[in-house]
Structure formats: C-alpha cells, structure tokens
Write a protein that holds these residues in place. Sequence first.
Motif, PDB file in Angstrom:
ATOM      1  N   TRP A   1      -8.765  14.996   1.097  1.00  0.00           N
ATOM      2  CA  TRP A   1      -9.707  14.953  -0.019  1.00  0.00           C
ATOM      3  C   TRP A   1      -9.021  15.404  -1.302  1.00  0.00           C
ATOM      4  CZ3 TRP A   1     -15.083  13.754   0.444  1.00  0.00           C
ATOM      5  CH2 TRP A   1     -15.505  13.501   1.748  1.00  0.00           C
ATOM      6  N   TYR A   2      -9.507  14.872  -2.421  1.00  0.00           N
ATOM      7  CA  TYR A   2      -8.994  15.270  -3.734  1.00  0.00           C
ATOM      8  C   TYR A   2     -10.142  15.757  -4.618  1.00  0.00           C
ATOM      9  CZ  TYR A   2      -4.570  13.119  -2.556  1.00  0.00           C
ATOM     10  OH  TYR A   2      -3.382  12.815  -1.945  1.00  0.00           O
ATOM     11  N   LYS A   3      -9.863  16.814  -5.359  1.00  0.00           N
ATOM     12  CA  LYS A   3     -10.802  17.287  -6.370  1.00  0.00           C
ATOM     13  C   LYS A   3     -10.562  16.478  -7.636  1.00  0.00           C
ATOM     14  CE  LYS A   3     -12.508  21.526  -8.576  1.00  0.00           C
ATOM     15  NZ  LYS A   3     -12.286  22.981  -8.742  1.00  0.00           N
TER      16      LYS A   3
ATOM     17  N   PHE B   1     -19.491  10.744  -4.128  1.00  0.00           N
ATOM     18  CA  PHE B   1     -18.744  11.923  -4.566  1.00  0.00           C
ATOM     19  C   PHE B   1     -19.449  13.174  -4.053  1.00  0.00           C
ATOM     20  CE2 PHE B   1     -17.749   8.575  -7.582  1.00  0.00           C
ATOM     21  CZ  PHE B   1     -16.366   8.636  -7.617  1.00  0.00           C
ATOM     22  N   ARG B   2     -18.662  14.076  -3.449  1.00  0.00           N
ATOM     23  CA  ARG B   2     -19.234  15.199  -2.704  1.00  0.00           C
ATOM     24  C   ARG B   2     -18.971  16.538  -3.375  1.00  0.00           C
ATOM     25  NH1 ARG B   2     -22.732  13.483   1.380  1.00  0.00           N
ATOM     26  NH2 ARG B   2     -21.963  11.470   2.146  1.00  0.00           N
ATOM     27  N   GLU B   3     -19.790  17.519  -3.007  1.00  0.00           N
ATOM     28  CA  GLU B   3     -19.666  18.880  -3.527  1.00  0.00           C
ATOM     29  C   GLU B   3     -18.489  19.611  -2.905  1.00  0.00           C
ATOM     30  OE1 GLU B   3     -22.982  22.193  -4.497  1.00  0.00           O
ATOM     31  OE2 GLU B   3     -22.756  21.778  -2.347  1.00  0.00           O
ATOM     32  N   ALA B   4     -18.156  19.278  -1.659  1.00  0.00           N
ATOM     33  CA  ALA B   4     -17.063  19.916  -0.915  1.00  0.00           C
ATOM     34  C   ALA B   4     -16.275  18.831  -0.187  1.00  0.00           C
ATOM     35  CB  ALA B   4     -17.623  20.941   0.073  1.00  0.00           C
ATOM     36  N   PRO B   5     -15.077  19.135   0.315  1.00  0.00           N
ATOM     37  CA  PRO B   5     -14.257  18.118   0.970  1.00  0.00           C
ATOM     38  C   PRO B   5     -14.733  17.772   2.378  1.00  0.00           C
ATOM     39  CG  PRO B   5     -13.121  20.227   0.979  1.00  0.00           C
ATOM     40  CD  PRO B   5     -14.355  20.407   0.150  1.00  0.00           C
TER      41      PRO B   5
ATOM     42  N   HIS C   1       0.834  -1.202   0.000  1.00  0.00           N
ATOM     43  CA  HIS C   1       0.000   0.000   0.000  1.00  0.00           C
ATOM     44  C   HIS C   1       0.868   1.249   0.000  1.00  0.00           C
ATOM     45  CE1 HIS C   1      -2.350  -3.250   1.842  1.00  0.00           C
ATOM     46  NE2 HIS C   1      -3.390  -2.681   1.273  1.00  0.00           N
ATOM     47  N   LYS C   2       0.570   2.175  -0.913  1.00  0.00           N
ATOM     48  CA  LYS C   2       1.276   3.452  -0.961  1.00  0.00           C
ATOM     49  C   LYS C   2       0.497   4.506  -0.196  1.00  0.00           C
ATOM     50  CE  LYS C   2       4.434   3.923  -4.831  1.00  0.00           C
ATOM     51  NZ  LYS C   2       4.823   4.738  -5.995  1.00  0.00           N
ATOM     52  N   THR C   3       1.218   5.511   0.260  1.00  0.00           N
ATOM     53  CA  THR C   3       0.547   6.624   0.907  1.00  0.00           C
ATOM     54  C   THR C   3      -0.517   7.227  -0.006  1.00  0.00           C
ATOM     55  OG1 THR C   3       0.834   8.822   1.875  1.00  0.00           O
ATOM     56  CG2 THR C   3       2.373   8.199   0.140  1.00  0.00           C
ATOM     57  N   GLU C   4      -1.614   7.654   0.582  1.00  0.00           N
ATOM     58  CA  GLU C   4      -2.707   8.273  -0.174  1.00  0.00           C
ATOM     59  C   GLU C   4      -2.619   9.793  -0.138  1.00  0.00           C
ATOM     60  OE1 GLU C   4      -5.860   6.512   2.039  1.00  0.00           O
ATOM     61  OE2 GLU C   4      -6.005   4.747   0.743  1.00  0.00           O
ATOM     62  N   HIS C   5      -1.519  10.314   0.352  1.00  0.00           N
ATOM     63  CA  HIS C   5      -1.362  11.762   0.478  1.00  0.00           C
ATOM     64  C   HIS C   5      -0.481  12.357  -0.616  1.00  0.00           C
ATOM     65  CE1 HIS C   5      -2.959  10.786   4.407  1.00  0.00           C
ATOM     66  NE2 HIS C   5      -3.042  12.058   4.729  1.00  0.00           N
TER      67      HIS C   5
ATOM     68  N   PHE D   1      -3.790  17.671  -2.319  1.00  0.00           N
ATOM     69  CA  PHE D   1      -5.039  17.419  -1.611  1.00  0.00           C
ATOM     70  C   PHE D   1      -5.509  18.657  -0.860  1.00  0.00           C
ATOM     71  CE2 PHE D   1      -1.543  16.208   1.228  1.00  0.00           C
ATOM     72  CZ  PHE D   1      -1.819  17.004   2.336  1.00  0.00           C
ATOM     73  N   VAL D   2      -6.718  18.579  -0.314  1.00  0.00           N
ATOM     74  CA  VAL D   2      -7.212  19.570   0.645  1.00  0.00           C
ATOM     75  C   VAL D   2      -7.626  18.815   1.901  1.00  0.00           C
ATOM     76  CG1 VAL D   2      -7.953  21.276  -1.037  1.00  0.00           C
ATOM     77  CG2 VAL D   2      -9.531  19.472  -0.370  1.00  0.00           C
TER      78      VAL D   2
END
Length: 605
Positions: free
Chosen positions: A294-296, A243-247, A223-227, A272-273
């Motif tokens: 979170w990612y856009k 899937f969301r409108e905001a983070p 597993h790799k970092t998700e950041h 990311f945010v």
Amino acid sequence: MIKKALPIFLVLSLFLGSFGPANSLAEESYDIPTYHETNKLLTDAALAHNIPPEIVKSLAYQESGWNQFKDGKPYVAPDGGIGIMQVTNDPRFDEELLKTDIKYNIDAGLQKLDEKFRGVDGKLPTLNHNDRDILESWYFAILAYNGRVEENSPLKLTTDGSRNEDAYQEKFFKLMNDSFYIGMDIHPIPFDFKPEDFTYSGAPDHLLSFTKPNYEIPVHLLHKTEHKFTQHDILLSADSANFREAPSSLSKSLKKLPSGEREAVRVLDKSFVYDQSNQYGLADDKMRFRQYVWYKVEMQDGRTAYTASSDLKHLGKRLYGKTRYDTAVSISQEGWKDGADTVVLAYGEDFPDALAGTPLAYQLDAPMLLTKVNSLPDPTKAEIERLKPKVAYLLGGTGAISDTVAKELKSLGIIEINRLGGKTRFETANEIAMHLPNKGDKAVLANGRNFPDALTIAPYAARNGYPILLTEKNQIPAATATILKGFNKTLVSGGFGVISENAISGLKSVERFRGKDRFETNADIVKKLKLGNEQAYVATGYNFADALTGAVLAAKNNSHLLLTRPTSIDDPIKATILEQNYDHFRFLGGKSVVGVENELGKLIN
C-alpha cells in the motif's frame, strides 16, 4: 549497476528469528510462518537482491506454494527440491540450512535467479535494455531457473510455431497474471518468437538453446514493479478505485471513484507499507492473496489516503519546491544523484542566459542552478555542498551574477570559476556559443525578449550541440549574424510575430517552427524534431524558470518539453502526446503551476 546481494539472515534476523525449531532439535518440529510474514520475508529479500518482488513471490508460490515447512517438518519435494524456493543440486549451499532456515533458503534461491538473469552460467536472450525493474525482463531467467530443457521452449516442438502454454515460464506468468495482487494484464507476453530462435539437442539431455540474443517489445506494453514507487511519484489509480483510511481493504473507505473514472495521486512517503488486513482478523489462509503493498497518497482534493499497489499505474514524478530555486534543486537531485564535477549558475529572475546556457550545461553534464544577483539562495548553496563540484560556470556579466556570488562559490570548495557574459543578453548568448565544447552544424535562433517559443527547442538544441543565439524581433544583432554565418543551417523558433521574415532574410538556410500560439509552436517543434518518445517533461507555458532548469535534465534523458496551462492541456499538446505515445512524465513545478496530471492520466489511459 547491479546491487550486491545482502545476506538475508542479517537483514531480517530480528524479524523472523523464531522461525526455527519450536522445541528441541531432536523433535525436529518447526514453526510455520504466516502468509503475512512470508510475504514480508519474500518482499524484503527481493528488494535486497534488486529483483521485482512480484517475480520473487510468484516464483516461490509456483515452486512450493510458499511452503518452507509442512506439518512442522522441512518441505522436500519428491525431486529433491528443498524449501520455499526448491533449491537443489548446488554444493555452495548448506543443505541443512536450506531445510531449516527460511531466510537462508530464500537468499539461496534469489542468488540463483539473479545469476540466471545476469547470464553467469550461460547467456540468455534479453528484452529491450534488460531493465531489472521490468517484470517481462525476467522471462528467460524464470525459464532457466526451472531448467533450459526442451519442454520449456517458448514454442511447441512442432513446425506450426504455436506458443507452448505448458512451459514453466508460461505457467509462471499466467499465475502472476491471475493472482490477486498483480493487477496487470501481463500474460501472454507479446514476444515475437519464431521456430528458428531455438535449437534442441535431443536425447539424452533434451537441452534448449537460443539463437536470437535480444527481443524488442514496445515500452507501453511492459510492466514495472509496483514496489518501487517513491515520494512525489505521480500514479494513476485503477478504474473505480477505493481510497482507504488505512492500508487494508477492510478499513474505512474515504472515497470511491465512479465506474469508468481514474484519478492521479501523488505518493507522500518514500516507501510502501504492508497490508494490515491481518489486524482486522482476516484468516491467515486468505492473506496469501494479499501480496500487494500500500502507498500513502495525496488525492486530487488534497486529502491523504491509502491505495493498494495493484490499483496503481506509474504516470510520472513531480519535481518541485517552494520557489524556483528549490525546484531547480529538486531537478538537480533527480538528475545528478551522485554529485557533479561541474555546475552552471544562471540569474533566477530572467530567462535569456539560462536559455542560451542549456547546451553548455548538457555538454558539461552539469545541473543548472539559479542564483540571485548578489547572493546564493540557501537551497542553491545546500545543493552545491551536496554535489561537491570543483568547477562552476556563471552565465552573464556581473550585473546578472556579481563577484560576491563567485566568492561564495570559492568558499564552498569550487576551485575553478568561469564567467561567460557580455554587456547584453545577446552578447552573453554569443559568448556561451563560442565556448561550447562540441558544436553541431546548425544553430538555433530565438527571440531574446520573449521565452515561450524558445523553451521547448532547448532540449533538442542541447542534445545535438546546437548553440542557442538570441535576436530582436526585426533585426539580428550584427555580432550574432556573423556567428550564424558559420553554420550550415539556422533553426528559427517562433512565428513571424516573434522573429520577422525581414530579420532572417540574410541567412543562407533557415527552417522555422511556428504556430498560432506558444502551444502550437511547442507541438510543431516536438513533431518535427525527434527525440525519445518514452517520456516527456511538462512545464508551465507562462513562466521560464522551471522549464529552463528542467531542459538540461530533459536533454540528458533524450526527452522533449511540453508546455501547458496551470490546470488544462491545450489541444495541440494533447494531440502531440497521443501521436508520440508518451506514457510517462516529469512535472516541473508544483501543482499550482502544473496541475494537469489528472487530465493527462485520463488522456493517455
């Protein structure tokens, strides 16, 4: 190269400057940062030290529960461990700052963890190639952070060789696995431990030592970092992702996938945010379970949305631009981030010169860029300015790349220009073959009038120093036939309808790769000619430009090219992907020409 640790008190001083004494020093009362603020502190510090934030945040939680202070006082554990990272017994660090400055404490802890990973105070076993971004690579560093003592042996101190679930690092990875932000099945890590891998000193120190220097675990189990996802990465969502409108999971849902369905998405921003659930009034004590980011992303329907890192699996990256010239530049920027001493230029509107030049570009460690006959396209010119090469190779005669282009190159600071070209495409391929710095004992023969069958053998040929020579369907040009006599074997790319049996009848040793179409031929090449099996490059089977400029990068990364239709993957390629266990991909070209990431993600999942 390991990045040098940045001083966290400088990097983050503006962010949490208030986390010190709330009143006078005499009162010794300290503001306690929120979980949201602590998450940001730990994440930013982890990235500055080039350590996966998942590792750092789990370590801080296991050590102190993310507590630098308790009841307004510095947190000091009964064993003397100080603050959020429980730093102790190290005269290099100021004890008062360890107690009162959370940024200083984190930085000290991460300095010690990094030293464990690098073996500064004694060599530790490594995992595979010791990739810092792989979470499992930190197993032994986590062990050493707590102490190389018998009680942290990965195996119980008995002869049965069973896993020691009470070891510090085992409890650490179980905590990570069970937390709300990791989204991975990471525990137990499938190490093949044996009792003879460890020795024990016994009383009075009860120290643990290691006899095995390295462990191997298949890449697809790691597993790799998700950041560290970045712009144009292709990610596979979680099953039934929202899937969301905001983070924030408290924000409006834009799309909810049905149960059992995943979707490939493209990252739109460079980073990311942080989770913004605190802005929706979420209680602070629940924020500690929102350590994900979170990612856009761009969804398959073209809309943008936010999705949590814990819902994402890295599938690959798209290398593309508006034109073939832009795509070649994107490929160059991916493979030659720090510049290049040499560039290879090929005519962008036809394939033979670029095909034959793939082994040359690979051996010169040079990106292949595309040009027009009489001028350098603006993207190509800008990339040359970025690369700052001193040498250029022009593939083809002046009818393919004129002397005007050569003059432009000189104006860009290139000192040495070499032209490898002949009157025909066959002569140009011969000229390139003769100028390969290192030649293997085999040569590749491809049809000089049609490109698909030759595309996917190019990385293999380049990797092994095999020149790519061109022929007509029914007759090998005399000069080419003469060159072929100097090689022990000829690898023929394509079936009898591409290169006839009569054409190659005079060659002494031949191996042919073929199928009923370009996709079967592609599969035959990948199956029989072995390269690395961790990732593959995916390109359209109906155009040559992206595949050929990408072939040099594929060779550099010891990877094969796979051909596909714009919106679907043919069965021979599907079978090849499964047989080779590919799980990461580079998509060469835009979605309109290689739009198969969703199908591919479902296939490997």
